[in-house]
Scaffold this motif. Structure first.
Motif, short mmCIF file in Angstrom:
data_model
loop_
_atom_site.label_atom_id
_atom_site.label_comp_id
_atom_site.label_asym_id
_atom_site.label_seq_id
_atom_site.Cartn_x
_atom_site.Cartn_y
_atom_site.Cartn_z
N ALA A 22 0.83 -1.20 0.00
CA ALA A 22 0.00 0.00 0.00
C ALA A 22 0.86 1.26 0.00
N TYR A 23 1.95 1.23 0.78
CA TYR A 23 2.84 2.39 0.81
C TYR A 23 3.48 2.62 -0.55
N THR A 24 3.93 1.54 -1.18
CA THR A 24 4.54 1.66 -2.50
C THR A 24 3.54 2.17 -3.53
N TYR A 25 2.31 1.71 -3.46
CA TYR A 25 1.30 2.05 -4.46
C TYR A 25 0.75 3.47 -4.29
N PHE A 26 0.52 3.86 -3.04
CA PHE A 26 -0.18 5.14 -2.81
C PHE A 26 0.72 6.29 -2.38
N VAL A 27 1.88 5.98 -1.77
CA VAL A 27 2.68 7.04 -1.15
C VAL A 27 4.01 7.26 -1.85
N GLU A 28 4.79 6.20 -2.00
CA GLU A 28 6.14 6.32 -2.56
C GLU A 28 6.07 6.72 -4.02
N LEU A 29 6.75 7.82 -4.37
CA LEU A 29 6.68 8.36 -5.72
C LEU A 29 7.90 7.99 -6.57
N GLU A 30 9.00 7.59 -5.92
CA GLU A 30 10.21 7.30 -6.67
C GLU A 30 10.26 5.85 -7.17
N ILE A 31 9.34 5.03 -6.74
CA ILE A 31 9.27 3.63 -7.15
C ILE A 31 7.96 3.42 -7.92
N PRO A 32 7.98 2.72 -9.05
CA PRO A 32 6.74 2.46 -9.80
C PRO A 32 5.67 1.87 -8.89
N SER A 33 4.49 2.47 -8.92
CA SER A 33 3.43 2.07 -7.99
C SER A 33 3.00 0.62 -8.18
N LEU A 34 3.08 0.10 -9.41
CA LEU A 34 2.65 -1.27 -9.66
C LEU A 34 3.51 -2.29 -8.93
N LEU A 35 4.71 -1.91 -8.51
CA LEU A 35 5.56 -2.83 -7.75
C LEU A 35 4.96 -3.15 -6.38
N GLY A 36 4.03 -2.32 -5.94
CA GLY A 36 3.40 -2.58 -4.65
C GLY A 36 2.36 -3.67 -4.68
N LEU A 37 1.80 -3.94 -5.86
CA LEU A 37 0.73 -4.93 -5.96
C LEU A 37 1.19 -6.35 -5.57
N LEU A 91 16.29 -10.27 6.22
CA LEU A 91 16.60 -9.97 4.83
C LEU A 91 15.48 -9.16 4.18
N LEU A 92 14.24 -9.46 4.55
CA LEU A 92 13.12 -8.68 4.02
C LEU A 92 13.13 -7.27 4.60
N ALA A 93 13.54 -7.13 5.86
CA ALA A 93 13.65 -5.80 6.45
C ALA A 93 14.75 -4.99 5.76
N VAL A 94 15.86 -5.66 5.43
CA VAL A 94 16.94 -4.99 4.69
C VAL A 94 16.44 -4.56 3.32
N THR A 95 15.62 -5.38 2.69
CA THR A 95 15.05 -5.03 1.38
C THR A 95 14.24 -3.74 1.46
N VAL A 96 13.40 -3.62 2.49
CA VAL A 96 12.59 -2.41 2.66
C VAL A 96 13.49 -1.20 2.86
N TYR A 97 14.53 -1.35 3.66
CA TYR A 97 15.45 -0.24 3.88
C TYR A 97 16.13 0.18 2.59
N LEU A 98 16.63 -0.79 1.83
CA LEU A 98 17.35 -0.47 0.59
C LEU A 98 16.42 0.15 -0.45
N MET A 99 15.16 -0.27 -0.46
CA MET A 99 14.22 0.24 -1.45
C MET A 99 13.78 1.67 -1.15
N PHE A 100 13.48 1.95 0.12
CA PHE A 100 12.84 3.21 0.47
C PHE A 100 13.75 4.23 1.14
N PHE A 101 14.86 3.79 1.70
CA PHE A 101 15.68 4.70 2.51
C PHE A 101 17.13 4.75 2.06
N SER A 102 17.42 4.29 0.87
CA SER A 102 18.78 4.37 0.33
C SER A 102 18.71 4.63 -1.17
N GLN A 103 19.87 4.90 -1.74
CA GLN A 103 19.96 5.20 -3.17
C GLN A 103 20.73 4.13 -3.94
#
Length: 212
Positions: A22-37, A91-103
């Motif tokens: 939901a965050y990826t689809y509705f909030v995050e603008l730098e990541i394609p929203s369809l990746l949240g589905l 590892l899933l928590a690291v994935t969230v960090y790398l996706m949303f809080f790093s470059q």
């Protein structure tokens, strides 16, 4: 109703995926929203399966025959499932960090996502399977029962048992687990029942030997 609380634990494990989707689809603008589905669908699947296993797919106790009595009833321990889930969650928590809080390039969170999902999904599948598996020892039979969509019941009369084998890996021996296999013979047509991830497996194997 299945043993444990698969509906509760599946909901707790599924909600973070729905939230991430939901965050990826509705909030995050730098990541394609369809990746949240896919995240949201996966989380919903976990919750639905947990509810189904909890309320619908519960195993049934076998009917005792004349002069038959229950000697022991066992379930596979959930320790193995817990270890695998716990390996996947960081590892899933690291994935969230790398996706949303790093470059960093997307190849890095993709790698941690795939490895994390492997351990997490495998552990969750083992948890669901163990919740629906029961081992029975009576004075006449050994029974392994598993029920998901359909019922799978293996029965082996004790008077036909020709071998009882107990196995423990190094890790299983350390944590107090073991596997017990009983077989009606050594040929290709023999009937075998394998009871995995059992606590106090030696005691169960000794009980089987007493009645063989």
């Amino acid at each position: 109703m299945a043993r444990g609380k698969p509906a509760v634990w599946s909901t707790l494990l599924g909600l973070p995926f729905i939230g991430t989707g939901a965050y990826t689809y509705f909030v995050e603008l730098e990541i394609p929203s369809l990746l949240g589905l896919p995240f949201a669908v996966f989380g919903g699947f976990i919750i639905i399966m947990g509810l189904y296993i909890h309320f619908v797919a519960a195993p049934e106790s076998p009917t005792m025959r004349e002069n038959e009595r229950l000697v022991d009833k066992r379930h596979p321990t959930q320790r193995v499932a817990l270890v695998r889930i716990c390996l996947g969650l960081p590892l899933l928590a690291v994935t969230v960090y790398l996706m949303f809080f790093s470059q960093v390039p997307y190849v890095y969170p993709t790698g941690t996502l795939l490895v994390g999902l492997y351990f997490f999904s495998n552990g969750l599948q083992v948890y669901w399977s163990n919740s629906l598996t029961t081992y029975y020892l009576t004075n006449r039979r050994i029974i392994r029962e598993y029920r998901l969509i359909s019922l799978i019941r293996q029965e082996l009369p004790l008077d036909k048992v020709r071998g009882v084998e107990e196995r423990k890996s190094v890790t299983e021996a350390i944590v107090g687990l073991g596997n017990v296999k009983v077989a009606s013979g050594g040929g290709g047509g023999s009937l075998k029942i394998v009871m995995r991830n059992m606590e106090r497996s030696t005691k169960f194997a000794d009980q089987v030997r007493e009645y063989v």
